[in-house]
Design a protein around this motif. Sequence first.
Motif: not given
Ligand SMILES: O=P(O)(O)OC[C@H]1O[C@](O)(CO)[C@@H](O)[C@@H]1O
Length: 578
Positions: A154, A156-157, A212, A214, A217, A220, A274, A366, A370, A519, A522
């Motif tokens: 979701i 940027g991913s 993802s 991180t 998320t 995701t 992003r 985005q 963002e 960011q 968010v």
């Molecule tokens: O790639 P991740 O860690 O799942 O995050 C997805 C998205 O969530 C955000 O942290 C916040 O919307 C974006 O900057 C990022 O692209």
Amino acid sequence: MSSSTLISDTQPWKELKDHVEDIKKSHLRDLLSNEERSQSLMVEFDGILLDYSRQQVTLETREKLFKLAEVASLKQKINQMYNGEHINSTENRAVLHVALRASRDAVIQSDGKNVVPDVWNVLDKIKEFSERVRSGSWVGATGKELKDVVAIGIGGSFLGPLFVHTALQTDPEAIESARGRQLRFLANVDPIDVAKTITGLNPETTLVVVVSKTFTTAETMLNARTLREWIIAALGPSAVAKHMVAVSTNLALVEKFGIDPNNAFAFWDWVGGRYSVCSAVGVFPLSLQYGFSVVEKFLKGASSIDQHMYSEPFERNIPVRPTFVCVLQVLLGLLSVWNVSFLGYPARAILPYTQALEKFAPHIQQVSMESNGKGVSIDGTPLPFEAGEIDFGEPGTNGQHSFYQLIHQGRVIPCDFIGVVKSQQPVYLKGEVVSNHDELMSNFFAQPDALAYGKTPEQLQKENVPPHLVSHKTFSGNRPSVSLLLPSLNAYNVGQLLAIYEHRIAVEGFIWGINSFDQWGVELGKSLATQVRKQLNASRTKGEPIQGFNFSTTAMITRYLQASSDIPADPPTSLPQI
Ligand SMILES: O=P(O)(O)OC[C@H]1O[C@](O)(CO)[C@@H](O)[C@@H]1O
């Protein structure tokens, strides 16, 4: 300018503020009658032509904007970015997406280490793995080839890879290399998106890529668990190893999820979400679909723009010919600052005259919003001016039959017209006045002039328009736009376009003196959703009363729970039925 001074306190900013009054006295209709001006407001690089003669600027404005760039230390800030300094100060990170598309022999340092070899290790791994899948040497649990890919991610991913995929889907070379394969994206946590994504797919022939940065998320990870269930329900738990792979900076969590880290593709914390489409986030799913050689061309296009920005002086006069040469994306960034902060236009419409770029505006939304939707300077001082832009857009000519009315006669919205010389899919019908692409491009050339010139009551009177309709049919004009003309829309050009916008947005942030690479905005909504999630679980499973919310939210949640009380507290796993 010291790092704690706000850009709005500098002399060049004040001079631009004063200059607005002069500009307001002129109309684009008159400015465009000066051919010398128009000629000097065009710039070309690597086959791309930018015409900014329909901006409400004179040569003096441009000079003043470059003075603003100087006092904002723009060149130094760009160098700091390319040199891997931790310019994302609130997260203490470097910002090095340019390293993702650097050539193999380039040297780009982050924390004393050249990161380019790491980038190429991952690219080599992607090439090797995607070729195994595409050639059928990596097969699914039942021995069938994996022809379909679902990329779960979701923000940027998701948005960057979707934009590039949509752009390549109609490119002849990309079509050829994608024959027999399909790539789908799953972003929204809405189970309807799950249903739409897996409809018609067979788990036996599907590879799921969890993307993802991180790997935490919420959307995701729930979608990843859902598709894991989908695979297990059809093929058994051991099939996950063959049907699920990942892209992340957090390989420990990838392993914990049950994906073999050998089948994970890394990137680094110096890549913002992003800005990650050129990392494995985009390169891996796109290589599975189109082959690495096509995606490499995309990276090369972006790299060409990166080098232009780094190696060239921003502006220079060529004395032999009175030509002003400047770095295209720097200019675009400065013009955006001019439109937002001085002329007071808060929005920007992104209008590609090619359906292949239908997902470009959502991606730039985005990247831009963002990045630059901030209220404080990089050192935390509240900004006494508005930063950021409201970005939106649709491909022409669809937009013309939708929101252009407002752009022509309502609010002033600076527009980006993006056209392509050679269509990816030319069509010419015998007997038609022009080819289908010429028809499209007639609009691309006409709209900027309609916005700039408008139509006066005098012109309407000459056309015998009834007096009661004159005001309705009057167009004030003087509405700014830029036109970007690309030679074609192959993978290379798509990479160029991406990098132009990424840099333009960074330039805007550098001038405004904000941190375009964090960011925090968010986070608040995310943590409140966690509180609601806990409440929903406690109320459904233990009948606990709703507490800790205001009257309005309590009433809404109560209504929601009561109206869906038929859902059992501990239901068996269910998957979409379509
Ligand atoms: O790639 P991740 O860690 O799942 O995050 C997805 C998205 O969530 C955000 O942290 C916040 O919307 C974006 O900057 C990022 O692209």
